[in-house]
Design a protein around this motif. Structure first.
Motif, PDB file in Angstrom:
ATOM      1  N   UNK A 131       0.836  -1.268   0.010  1.00  0.00           N
ATOM      2  CA  UNK A 131       0.009  -0.134  -0.027  1.00  0.00           C
ATOM      3  C   UNK A 131       0.837   1.264  -0.073  1.00  0.00           C
ATOM      4  N   UNK A 132       1.326   1.621   1.092  1.00  0.00           N
ATOM      5  CA  UNK A 132       2.021   2.935   1.336  1.00  0.00           C
ATOM      6  C   UNK A 132       3.009   3.015   2.748  1.00  0.00           C
ATOM      7  N   UNK A 133       3.387   4.236   3.004  1.00  0.00           N
ATOM      8  CA  UNK A 133       4.145   4.155   4.176  1.00  0.00           C
ATOM      9  C   UNK A 133       2.910   4.644   5.303  1.00  0.00           C
ATOM     10  N   UNK A 134       1.624   5.147   4.856  1.00  0.00           N
ATOM     11  CA  UNK A 134       0.775   5.478   5.706  1.00  0.00           C
ATOM     12  C   UNK A 134      -0.530   4.841   5.331  1.00  0.00           C
ATOM     13  N   UNK A 135      -1.336   4.425   5.871  1.00  0.00           N
ATOM     14  CA  UNK A 135      -2.622   3.403   5.518  1.00  0.00           C
ATOM     15  C   UNK A 135      -3.995   4.308   5.829  1.00  0.00           C
ATOM     16  N   UNK A 136      -4.849   4.089   4.905  1.00  0.00           N
ATOM     17  CA  UNK A 136      -6.219   4.846   5.148  1.00  0.00           C
ATOM     18  C   UNK A 136      -7.318   4.024   4.422  1.00  0.00           C
ATOM     19  N   UNK A 137      -8.226   4.628   4.067  1.00  0.00           N
ATOM     20  CA  UNK A 137      -9.616   3.984   3.686  1.00  0.00           C
ATOM     21  C   UNK A 137      -9.184   2.844   2.516  1.00  0.00           C
ATOM     22  N   UNK A 138      -9.821   1.684   2.591  1.00  0.00           N
ATOM     23  CA  UNK A 138      -9.666   0.629   1.747  1.00  0.00           C
ATOM     24  C   UNK A 138      -8.402  -0.110   1.891  1.00  0.00           C
TER      25      UNK A 138
END
Length: 289
Positions: free
Chosen positions: A103-110
């Protein structure tokens, strides 16, 4: 990384630097959650349980598969270090490094929280984030990072004055897991793993590329909500750094409790959903027999 001024750059140094970046794990084929179904389900939520985690301590909780859970700010800005395990097998645990890579360094919705090898399946899916407005700020910082590990007494000894600090998140999580399993912390601490830093605001400095933290934007009433894809045992530490705007591993920082709430949706809204199986790779690793 510091560059070595004693090493002469080659003639084609700039040409080498101009090579285009390539995303390591293009995630277009990554199995995604049915967010429309989860959105319908979360409109029917009924709270079934909750725990309050005191400042500078940790607490454990269980979430049955197909249920939702929220980490909630209740009194003031506070960061939480979250661990997740398969409730029936502690060897399967949250894999922050692979989650970051997918995903990425920071996660969020979905985004989904993936489990360790050889299981590698989604453990939980983020279904709502009241800090979803934050994005990345002028310093390059975002919230809910899967970069940092967790404050721990070993690094405290390494970088500190030689004294012990027992309210580091690693120790807090070890005690919480031990209490959940009826074992001393020292016998389960090897199961404590790199965390999802809930509400933590972090990034990398532009000059030295060092990991930094800044005051979390979280406020009372904010929450991060996740859907349990498998039966989960969780533990979360209310970090001794409070909002992590100045320090961590400290008895000086202003700290607040956190709340974890467990919710059940109307089963009819999840019709057709099944808990994901473990990764199908056969584990031969190229060996015969």
């Amino acid at each position: 990384m510091t560059t070595d001024s004693q090493v002469i750059a080659p003639a084609d140094a700039e040409e080498r630097r101009r090579k285009p970046p390539v995303v390591v794990y293009p995630n277009g084929s990554l199995p995604g959650a049915d967010m429309a179904m989860l959105a319908r389900a979360r409109r029917t939520l009924t709270k079934r349980d909750e725990i309050i985690v005191p400042p500078r301590e940790a607490g454990s909780f269980r979430v049955p598969k197909g249920h939702f859970f929220r980490v909630v700010s209740i009194e003031g800005p506070q960061v939480g270090d979250l661990n997740l395990w398969n409730a029936d097998d502690l060897d399967e645990r949250f894999f922050s490094g692979k989650t970051r890579a997918l995903h990425a360094t920071h996660v969020g919705l979905g985004d989904r929280l993936w489990s360790s090898l050889p299981y590698l399946r989604p453990m939980a899916t983020i279904t709502h984030d009241t800090l979803g407005w934050y994005g990345f700020d002028q310093d390059g910082a975002g919230v809910h990072d899967v970069i940092g590990t967790r404050c721990d007494p070993y690094t405290h000894r390494l970088l500190g004055d030689g004294g012990d600090y027992h309210h580091c998140c690693h120790s807090n999580l070890a005690r919480a897991l031990g209490q959940a399993r009826g074992l001393p912390a020292r016998e389960v601490e090897h199961h404590v793993h790199d965390v999802l830093n809930v509400f933590m605001c972090t990034g990398f400095t532009r000059d030295t590329q060092q990991y930094f933290m800044k005051a979390s934007p979280v406020r009372p009433g904010d929450f991060l909500e996740l859907f349990a894809e498998i039966d989960l045992l969780g533990a979360i530490s209310a970090c001794p750094g409070g909002d992590c705007g100045q320090t961590h591993s400290s008895d000086v920082a202003v700290c607040h409790p956190l709340k974890v709430e467990i919710y059940e949706a109307d089963p009819a809204t999840l019709a057709g959903w099944t808990s994901p199986p473990r990764n199908p790779y056969g584990r031969s690793h190229g060996e015969q027999g």
